[in-house]
Design an enzyme around this catalytic site. Structure first.
Site, mmCIF file in Angstrom:
data_model
loop_
_atom_site.group_PDB
_atom_site.id
_atom_site.type_symbol
_atom_site.label_atom_id
_atom_site.label_comp_id
_atom_site.label_asym_id
_atom_site.label_seq_id
_atom_site.Cartn_x
_atom_site.Cartn_y
_atom_site.Cartn_z
ATOM 1 N N PHE A 130 0.866 -1.189 0.000
ATOM 2 C CA PHE A 130 0.000 0.000 0.000
ATOM 3 C C PHE A 130 0.896 1.230 0.000
ATOM 4 C CE2 PHE A 130 -2.334 3.512 1.820
ATOM 5 C CZ PHE A 130 -3.544 3.440 1.143
ATOM 6 N N ASP A 215 9.300 2.663 1.069
ATOM 7 C CA ASP A 215 8.150 3.406 1.594
ATOM 8 C C ASP A 215 8.097 3.192 3.103
ATOM 9 O OD1 ASP A 215 5.726 4.358 2.448
ATOM 10 O OD2 ASP A 215 4.558 3.465 0.833
ATOM 11 N N LYS A 244 3.560 10.587 7.976
ATOM 12 C CA LYS A 244 2.863 10.253 9.222
ATOM 13 C C LYS A 244 3.442 10.942 10.461
ATOM 14 C CE LYS A 244 0.568 5.953 7.823
ATOM 15 N NZ LYS A 244 -0.845 6.262 7.667
#
Ligand SMILES: Cc1ncc(COP(=O)(O)O)c(C=O)c1O
Length: 389
Positions: A130, A215, A244
């Site tokens: 993802f 990632d 984040k």
């Protein structure tokens, strides 16, 4: 109307809304609008690594808001310069940085940089991966549910099975610009990469002139027990995407850039809000808290503690408990939605990862007592009669 009804009325519709309105947080705790306390094992989808409302981050934001909030990156700034120095010092071998505002934007930038740098257009990503929901990042994302409504996506993306060296070896060609991997797949079910797989990925990329994009949007900033998860594996990616928790909860993304990445010249990419002084000041404060409070080490120790507690739960419902640091997945033999609802009724907020995995991403400041509370609640619900089976 109360908060929940108002949101229900005006929401775009793209979120499945929960029936609790949170208005305040501190550390690993959240309070709803009625003053009821919850234990947060979601960290706002992996953002609040420092816990909610960390006083040092709050002070830094307030101070910087009164100095200078916005400044386009063509003009240098004290906070941005300090953050550039700090981030690159944390990631030896990655000596430049591009700032943006979210995880998906960091992926977009990395994809563009890889194309520019190599002159190639092929991208290889992993099944279950993802990477975000904008068109480039979505093309790298695997789940059909996210992709199919938006086809056609960007051409040139292929997906290979995760942790399978042979498949990767076959897939990387002279057309491959980059291989895109999460060191621990989060959304896809909390699957850590095997060390030999990441070593092979780094070697194959180097041999064949492709770049390795890591990632770390979810795994970065102490979550897995190191500042960045790739640092467990003794490799260095060419492009490191993060977001984040970077700015302690303030929206921010960044791409750390290695020496093999070429052709980044003025105008080829940019972002209005990227590297704004407010986010940079928040990030500087967040990084100093991570270091002062040894939060990566704490994540390693607390993660091992929680894994041990979860590992001894005797439940026929559990297929596997896996993870790294405080990124933990409990795979069940059935759908997890009813169990997450039951946890919520016990005032614990956790996440799913796909249909059958309970994902725990608590703030790294969570206490051992709070971890015991989580383990006890999970033990109770997973050893009781199966629900919603
Ligand atoms: C590994 C990974 N990459 C990218 C993203 C996208 O980040 P954002 O939601 O900030 O665009 C996420 C979000 O969960 C993620 O977990």
């Amino acid at each position: 109307m109360d908060i929940i009804d108002i949101e229900e009325k005006y929401t775009s519709g793209v979120y499945a809304k929960q029936p609790i309105a949170f208005v305040r947080g501190q550390g690993a705790r959240l309070w709803d609008d009625k003053g009821i306390e919850y234990l947060d094992c979601s960290s706002g989808h992996g953002v609040a690594n420092l816990g909610h409302a960390h006083p040092k981050v709050a002070t830094a934001i307030a101070h910087q808001a009164a100095q200078l909030i916005t400044l386009f990156e063509t003009f240098p700034n004290d906070q941005r310069a300090a953050l550039m120095e700090k981030l690159t010092a944390l990631t030896p071998g990655l000596e430049r940085v591009f700032f943006c505002n979210s995880g998906t934007e960091s992926m977009e930038a990395a994809i563009k940089f890889a194309r520019l740098s190599t002159g190639r257009t092929g991208m290889i990503a992993a099944m279950r991966g993802f990477h975000g929901r904008t068109m480039g990042a979505l093309s790298a994302t695997w789940n059909k549910r996210y992709r199919e409504p938006f086809a056609p996506l960007i051409p040139g993306f292929d997906h290979v099975p995760f942790n399978n060296i042979e498949a990767l070896e076959k897939a990387i060609t002279a057309e491959t610009a980059a291989v895109i991997l999460e060191p621990v797949q989060g959304e896809g079910g909390v699957y850590p990469a095997q060390p030999e797989y990441l070593h092979a990925a780094a070697d194959l990329c180097r041999q064949r002139g492709a770049l390795l994009i890591m990632d770390e949007v979810q795994t970065g900033f102490g979550r897995t027990g190191r500042m960045f998860a790739y640092q467990h594996f003794n490799i260095t990616p060419d492009l490191l995407c993060c977001s984040k928790s970077l700015a302690g909860g303030v929206p921010m993304g960044a791409v750390l850039i290695g020496e093999n990445v070429k052709n980044l010249t003025p105008g080829v990419h940019g972002s209005t809000f990227g590297g704004n002084p407010l986010s940079c000041a928040a990030a500087l404060a967040a990084l100093s808290v991570l270091e002062e409070e040894n939060l990566p080490e704490q994540a390693a120790e607390k993660g091992a503690y929680l894994m041990e507690k979860l590992g001894v739960i005797q439940s026929p419902l559990i297929r596997e408990v896996r993870g790294l640091g405080l990124m933990i997945g409990i795979e069940l033999k059935q759908k997890v939605a009813p169990y997450l609802k039951t946890l919520q009724e016990k005032h614990i907020i956790a996440l799913n990862a796909g249909m059958t995995v309970i994902r725990l991403l608590p703030p790294l400041v969570i206490s051992y007592e709070q971890l015991d509370q989580v383990a006890a609640a999970l033990n109770e619900i997973l050893t009781a009669e199966p629900i919603g089976a």
